[in-house]
Scaffold this motif. Structure first.
Motif, PDB file in Angstrom:
ATOM      1  N   SER A 124       0.803  -1.217   0.000  1.00 36.14           N
ATOM      2  CA  SER A 124       0.000   0.000   0.000  1.00 36.14           C
ATOM      3  C   SER A 124       0.839   1.272   0.000  1.00 36.14           C
ATOM      4  O   SER A 124       0.289   2.370  -0.083  1.00 36.14           O
ATOM      5  CB  SER A 124      -0.961   0.012   1.195  1.00 36.14           C
ATOM      6  N   GLY A 125       2.149   1.145   0.062  1.00 38.87           N
ATOM      7  CA  GLY A 125       3.024   2.302  -0.080  1.00 38.87           C
ATOM      8  C   GLY A 125       3.351   2.617  -1.517  1.00 38.87           C
ATOM      9  O   GLY A 125       4.171   3.487  -1.797  1.00 38.87           O
ATOM     10  N   ARG A 145      -3.482  -6.899   6.024  1.00 38.86           N
ATOM     11  CA  ARG A 145      -3.365  -5.583   6.642  1.00 38.86           C
ATOM     12  C   ARG A 145      -2.162  -5.490   7.579  1.00 38.86           C
ATOM     13  O   ARG A 145      -1.921  -6.377   8.397  1.00 38.86           O
ATOM     14  CB  ARG A 145      -4.656  -5.255   7.398  1.00 38.86           C
ATOM     15  N   LYS A 146      -1.422  -4.402   7.394  1.00 38.02           N
ATOM     16  CA  LYS A 146      -0.320  -4.017   8.288  1.00 38.02           C
ATOM     17  C   LYS A 146       0.698  -5.147   8.493  1.00 38.02           C
ATOM     18  O   LYS A 146       1.048  -5.499   9.615  1.00 38.02           O
ATOM     19  CB  LYS A 146      -0.885  -3.546   9.635  1.00 38.02           C
ATOM     20  N   TYR A 155       2.292  -1.035   6.611  1.00 33.25           N
ATOM     21  CA  TYR A 155       1.605  -0.986   5.328  1.00 33.25           C
ATOM     22  C   TYR A 155       0.952  -2.342   5.050  1.00 33.25           C
ATOM     23  O   TYR A 155       1.344  -3.366   5.602  1.00 33.25           O
ATOM     24  CB  TYR A 155       2.591  -0.660   4.198  1.00 33.25           C
ATOM     25  N   ASP A 156      -0.026  -2.330   4.134  1.00 35.17           N
ATOM     26  CA  ASP A 156      -0.699  -3.560   3.746  1.00 35.17           C
ATOM     27  C   ASP A 156       0.017  -4.215   2.568  1.00 35.17           C
ATOM     28  O   ASP A 156       0.629  -3.540   1.739  1.00 35.17           O
ATOM     29  CB  ASP A 156      -2.143  -3.279   3.310  1.00 35.17           C
ATOM     30  N   SER A 157      -0.092  -5.543   2.487  1.00 31.65           N
ATOM     31  CA  SER A 157       0.310  -6.278   1.298  1.00 31.65           C
ATOM     32  C   SER A 157      -0.943  -6.531   0.471  1.00 31.65           C
ATOM     33  O   SER A 157      -1.982  -6.939   1.008  1.00 31.65           O
ATOM     34  CB  SER A 157       0.961  -7.618   1.677  1.00 31.65           C
ATOM     35  N   LEU A 158      -0.876  -6.251  -0.833  1.00 28.80           N
ATOM     36  CA  LEU A 158      -2.042  -6.316  -1.714  1.00 28.80           C
ATOM     37  C   LEU A 158      -1.822  -7.359  -2.796  1.00 28.80           C
ATOM     38  O   LEU A 158      -0.781  -7.369  -3.457  1.00 28.80           O
ATOM     39  CB  LEU A 158      -2.300  -4.958  -2.354  1.00 28.80           C
ATOM     40  N   ARG A 159      -2.822  -8.217  -2.989  1.00 28.43           N
ATOM     41  CA  ARG A 159      -2.768  -9.272  -3.996  1.00 28.43           C
ATOM     42  C   ARG A 159      -3.734  -8.948  -5.128  1.00 28.43           C
ATOM     43  O   ARG A 159      -4.928  -8.768  -4.913  1.00 28.43           O
ATOM     44  CB  ARG A 159      -3.159 -10.614  -3.376  1.00 28.43           C
ATOM     45  N   GLU A 189      -6.718   4.442  -0.472  1.00 25.51           N
ATOM     46  CA  GLU A 189      -5.286   4.156  -0.367  1.00 25.51           C
ATOM     47  C   GLU A 189      -4.471   5.361  -0.819  1.00 25.51           C
ATOM     48  O   GLU A 189      -3.471   5.718  -0.187  1.00 25.51           O
ATOM     49  CB  GLU A 189      -4.915   2.941  -1.214  1.00 25.51           C
ATOM     50  N   LEU A 190      -4.889   5.984  -1.906  1.00 21.57           N
ATOM     51  CA  LEU A 190      -4.151   7.130  -2.409  1.00 21.57           C
ATOM     52  C   LEU A 190      -4.137   8.264  -1.393  1.00 21.57           C
ATOM     53  O   LEU A 190      -3.100   8.866  -1.121  1.00 21.57           O
ATOM     54  CB  LEU A 190      -4.774   7.611  -3.725  1.00 21.57           C
ATOM     55  N   LEU A 191      -5.301   8.571  -0.829  1.00 25.01           N
ATOM     56  CA  LEU A 191      -5.379   9.647   0.149  1.00 25.01           C
ATOM     57  C   LEU A 191      -4.530   9.339   1.376  1.00 25.01           C
ATOM     58  O   LEU A 191      -3.837  10.218   1.902  1.00 25.01           O
ATOM     59  CB  LEU A 191      -6.835   9.870   0.563  1.00 25.01           C
ATOM     60  N   ASP A 192      -4.564   8.077   1.828  1.00 26.93           N
ATOM     61  CA  ASP A 192      -3.788   7.687   3.002  1.00 26.93           C
ATOM     62  C   ASP A 192      -2.296   7.789   2.712  1.00 26.93           C
ATOM     63  O   ASP A 192      -1.522   8.313   3.516  1.00 26.93           O
ATOM     64  CB  ASP A 192      -4.152   6.259   3.411  1.00 26.93           C
TER      65      ASP A 192
END
Length: 277
Positions: A124-125, A145-146, A155-159, A189-192
């Motif tokens: 998510s970075g 998450r996290k 940060y989250d890992s996204l699949r 995600e973008l805003l965060d």
């Protein structure tokens, strides 16, 4: 933009491409750590893979190399494959090269290999890679998450993934509509990410950071004027500007001000196993 094997005698050129501008390392799973390979290591390992072209190929833009695509087996015995992409030349970021290269590579993987799914993992970075996956036609399939701790934050890992049955005509699946769940998640995600990057960019000694804050503030205002305040295009442009300013600060570009400000700046791009652009 084309994908092809590395030309004979191009080892030095490709090594320079990968190492001269290392901004990409800030976003390519930076929590794993990056160690620049020697030229001999690159020539004997990475370059041979790029020459063979089986699991890695060079991305060419108007005839010059700018990055690479690749894949690895998460589990070859169960046909679980993950794609990767990295755009080494940061001067061409934001021009749609990443998602077009990923589309071509995904098509080739489905044509060559007996797999039912091509996956891609990022974090998510890296809002640029998240957008690239969705534009290429991948779907967000899961979020851990996290689970990525980097520079004092989680940060989250996204699949992401796409099935063979989904990779038909038209070649480019429609981008998510503005009110879809994927679109709302992306905007969140973008805003965060933007909020965290802004905090880093403007943190530190008062006399050290105004240069970067002022540049970013001016750019953000221009993006809002040209692209529409609050639009996803504006958010993407702001995140891209933050990435580039943080990279400049990290690399000490811009004099004493940037060197002082750069020490605490820079979330990363996509994973080593979560290969990016």
């Amino acid at each position: 933009m084309t994908l092809d094997v590395a030309p004979p005698g191009s080892a030095e050129l490709l090594y320079k491409l990968m190492t001269a501008d290392e901004t990409w390392t800030l976003y390519n799973g930076p929590y794993f750590g990056y160690q620049r390979p020697s030229f001999d290591e690159f020539r004997e390992r990475r370059f041979k893979r790029l020459q063979a072209g089986d699991d890695a190929q060079v991305i060419f833009l108007e005839g010059r190399p700018v990055g690479e695509v690749s894949f690895y087996w998460e589990s070859e015995s169960t046909r679980w494959l993950e794609a990767g992409i990295a755009i080494y030349d940061s001067s061409v970021w934001g021009r749609g090269i990443g998602h077009r290269a990923l589309q071509q590579w995904t098509t080739r993987l489905f044509e060559r290999l007996e797999v039912e799914r091509v996956g891609l993992t990022t974090w998510s970075g890296n809002p640029g890679m998240m957008t690239c996956a969705l534009k290429a036609g991948y779907r967000l399939e899961g979020r851990l998450r996290k689970v990525r701790f980097y520079q004092g934050e989680y940060y989250d890992s996204l699949r992401y993934g796409v099935l063979r049955s989904e990779w038909g005509e038209p070649l480019v699946p429609a981008s998510p509509s503005s009110d879809s769940l994927e679109a709302r998640l992306l905007d969140t995600e973008l805003l965060d990410t933007i909020s965290r990057m802004e905090s880093r960019l403007c943190a530190g000694e008062p006399h050290a950071v105004p240069r970067w804050c002022e540049v970013y503030t001016a750019l953000a205002a221009r993006f809002a004027e040209d692209l529409g305040a609050g639009s996803r295009e504006t958010l993407l442009a702001r995140s891209g500007a933050l990435m580039m300013l943080q990279a400049l600060a990290e690399n000490g570009i811009g004099g004493e001000t940037s060197r002082r400000a750069g020490g605490d700046i820079g979330p990363g791009r996509a994973d080593a196993r979560e290969k990016s652009p």
